[in-house]
Design a protein around this motif. Structure first.
Motif, PDB file in Angstrom:
ATOM      1  N   VAL A 111       0.725  -1.327  -0.091  1.00 28.35           N
ATOM      2  CA  VAL A 111      -0.039  -0.002  -0.042  1.00 28.35           C
ATOM      3  C   VAL A 111       0.688   0.980   0.354  1.00 28.35           C
ATOM      4  CG1 VAL A 111      -2.169   1.540   1.485  1.00 28.35           C
ATOM      5  CG2 VAL A 111      -1.874  -0.962   0.382  1.00 28.35           C
ATOM      6  N   ALA A 112       2.332   1.475   0.911  1.00 26.30           N
ATOM      7  CA  ALA A 112       2.952   2.171   1.036  1.00 26.30           C
ATOM      8  C   ALA A 112       3.423   2.504  -0.654  1.00 26.30           C
ATOM      9  CB  ALA A 112       4.027   2.092   1.851  1.00 26.30           C
ATOM     10  N   GLN A 113       3.894   1.454  -1.095  1.00 25.81           N
ATOM     11  CA  GLN A 113       4.844   1.101  -2.540  1.00 25.81           C
ATOM     12  C   GLN A 113       3.791   2.626  -3.498  1.00 25.81           C
ATOM     13  OE1 GLN A 113       6.245  -1.238  -3.889  1.00 25.81           O
ATOM     14  NE2 GLN A 113       7.204  -0.389  -5.712  1.00 25.81           N
ATOM     15  N   ALA A 114       2.559   1.345  -3.583  1.00 22.91           N
ATOM     16  CA  ALA A 114       1.629   1.866  -4.221  1.00 22.91           C
ATOM     17  C   ALA A 114       0.992   3.278  -4.298  1.00 22.91           C
ATOM     18  CB  ALA A 114       0.458   1.047  -4.336  1.00 22.91           C
ATOM     19  N   ALA A 115       0.414   4.066  -2.687  1.00 18.98           N
ATOM     20  CA  ALA A 115       0.204   5.404  -2.806  1.00 18.98           C
ATOM     21  C   ALA A 115       1.592   6.529  -2.282  1.00 18.98           C
ATOM     22  CB  ALA A 115      -0.646   5.346  -1.122  1.00 18.98           C
ATOM     23  N   LEU A 151      -8.039  -0.670  -1.266  1.00 23.25           N
ATOM     24  CA  LEU A 151      -7.551  -1.893  -1.499  1.00 23.25           C
ATOM     25  C   LEU A 151      -8.476  -3.097  -2.728  1.00 23.25           C
ATOM     26  CD1 LEU A 151      -7.584  -2.308   2.564  1.00 23.25           C
ATOM     27  CD2 LEU A 151      -5.597  -1.417   1.085  1.00 23.25           C
ATOM     28  N   ASP A 152      -8.844  -2.796  -3.510  1.00 29.44           N
ATOM     29  CA  ASP A 152      -9.115  -2.969  -5.009  1.00 29.44           C
ATOM     30  C   ASP A 152      -8.313  -3.881  -5.044  1.00 29.44           C
ATOM     31  OD1 ASP A 152     -11.366  -1.640  -4.423  1.00 29.44           O
ATOM     32  OD2 ASP A 152     -10.848  -0.160  -6.033  1.00 29.44           O
ATOM     33  N   ALA A 153      -6.581  -3.623  -5.597  1.00 30.22           N
ATOM     34  CA  ALA A 153      -6.195  -5.057  -6.270  1.00 30.22           C
ATOM     35  C   ALA A 153      -5.972  -5.725  -5.538  1.00 30.22           C
ATOM     36  CB  ALA A 153      -5.029  -4.359  -6.816  1.00 30.22           C
ATOM     37  N   HIS A 180      -6.925 -11.097   1.958  1.00 31.66           N
ATOM     38  CA  HIS A 180      -5.939  -9.683   2.231  1.00 31.66           C
ATOM     39  C   HIS A 180      -6.331  -8.480   2.928  1.00 31.66           C
ATOM     40  CE1 HIS A 180      -2.580 -11.653  -0.239  1.00 31.66           C
ATOM     41  NE2 HIS A 180      -2.700 -12.037   1.285  1.00 31.66           N
ATOM     42  N   LYS A 181      -7.608  -7.858   2.166  1.00 30.02           N
ATOM     43  CA  LYS A 181      -8.504  -6.776   2.739  1.00 30.02           C
ATOM     44  C   LYS A 181      -8.871  -7.358   4.430  1.00 30.02           C
ATOM     45  CE  LYS A 181     -10.485  -5.803  -1.168  1.00 30.02           C
ATOM     46  NZ  LYS A 181     -11.816  -5.956  -2.760  1.00 30.02           N
ATOM     47  N   GLU A 182      -9.147  -8.156   4.666  1.00 31.62           N
ATOM     48  CA  GLU A 182      -9.882  -8.290   6.161  1.00 31.62           C
ATOM     49  C   GLU A 182      -8.586  -8.815   6.803  1.00 31.62           C
ATOM     50  OE1 GLU A 182     -11.786  -8.759   9.294  1.00 31.62           O
ATOM     51  OE2 GLU A 182     -12.713  -8.530   6.830  1.00 31.62           O
ATOM     52  N   ILE A 183      -7.459  -9.098   6.624  1.00 29.38           N
ATOM     53  CA  ILE A 183      -6.290  -8.912   7.841  1.00 29.38           C
ATOM     54  C   ILE A 183      -5.488  -7.643   7.597  1.00 29.38           C
ATOM     55  CG2 ILE A 183      -3.851  -9.464   7.465  1.00 29.38           C
ATOM     56  CD1 ILE A 183      -4.668 -12.576   6.078  1.00 29.38           C
ATOM     57  N   LEU A 184      -5.984  -7.781   6.858  1.00 27.19           N
ATOM     58  CA  LEU A 184      -5.840  -5.254   7.171  1.00 27.19           C
ATOM     59  C   LEU A 184      -6.594  -5.030   7.422  1.00 27.19           C
ATOM     60  CD1 LEU A 184      -3.102  -3.318   6.189  1.00 27.19           C
ATOM     61  CD2 LEU A 184      -3.702  -3.386   3.714  1.00 27.19           C
ATOM     62  N   ARG A 185      -8.177  -4.686   7.113  1.00 28.72           N
ATOM     63  CA  ARG A 185      -8.614  -3.477   7.892  1.00 28.72           C
ATOM     64  C   ARG A 185      -8.914  -4.821   9.315  1.00 28.72           C
ATOM     65  NH1 ARG A 185     -12.397  -5.246   3.462  1.00 28.72           N
ATOM     66  NH2 ARG A 185     -11.893  -3.146   2.058  1.00 28.72           N
ATOM     67  N   SER A 186      -8.410  -5.880   9.629  1.00 26.62           N
ATOM     68  CA  SER A 186      -8.473  -6.348  11.458  1.00 26.62           C
ATOM     69  C   SER A 186      -8.075  -5.237  11.551  1.00 26.62           C
ATOM     70  CB  SER A 186      -8.806  -7.598  10.720  1.00 26.62           C
ATOM     71  OG  SER A 186      -8.103  -7.727  12.647  1.00 26.62           O
TER      72      SER A 186
END
Length: 166
Positions: free
Chosen positions: A86-90, A132-134, A139-145
């Motif tokens: 996410v850091a790299q993409a952003a 987090l569409d990609a 992975h979305k759930e892990i990051l959201r948690s």
């Protein structure tokens, strides 16, 4: 091997104890925010430990206001990797998260001090609004948690003016 994070309550400092500890004049608040006693006298230390562990001095077990299991070594590695992506993409850095929280999956004895909490909150808030569409649903759930846990820890730490400890 796991990574856990906690914030300790302020019941001792606010006088919200059910019972007074033995040798209360010797109690100090540690850098982690825990009321402790170290007298060098095994009998006094044992009496304090007995009080802390069995008298239920406040509503929080072991003075722990909030505790979160962040993950085992594998999950923390996954979280670190996802945040890095996410850091790299952003084109954004997350130094508090990557260098102080998930730099490895088993660190302990560390803390994020109260004066650092606003930087942590900024990073968590920024991360929470990223698309987090990609990513897979897992992975979305892990990051959201993880974002939810860190938000709760930061809010608790700010509420009692204590660090987050690992």
């Amino acid at each position: 091997m796991t990574l856990d994070a906690s914030v300790y309550c302020d019941c001792y400092e606010k006088g919200r104890l059910r019972t007074t500890p033995p040798f209360s004049e010797l109690v100090v608040i540690s850098a982690d925010g825990v009321p402790e006693i170290e007298t060098g006298d095994p009998e006094k230390d044992a009496a304090y430990d007995e009080w802390k562990n069995h008298a239920r001095p406040c509503d929080h077990e072991d003075f722990t206001l909030l505790h979160h299991f962040l993950g085992n070594i594998s999950r923390v590695g996954r979280i670190r990797s996802l945040i890095g992506d996410v850091a790299q993409a952003a084109h954004r850095n997350y130094p508090m998260l990557l260098e102080r929280v998930v730099y490895n999956g088993v660190h302990c004895g560390d803390r994020i001090e109260t004066h650092e909490l606003f930087d942590l909150v900024d990073e968590v808030n920024d991360l929470s609004v990223r698309k987090l569409d990609a990513y897979t649903d897992e992975h979305k759930e892990i990051l959201r948690s993880f974002i939810h846990q860190m938000s709760e820890l930061a809010a608790a730490a700010l509420a009692v003016n204590k660090p987050i400890v690992f």
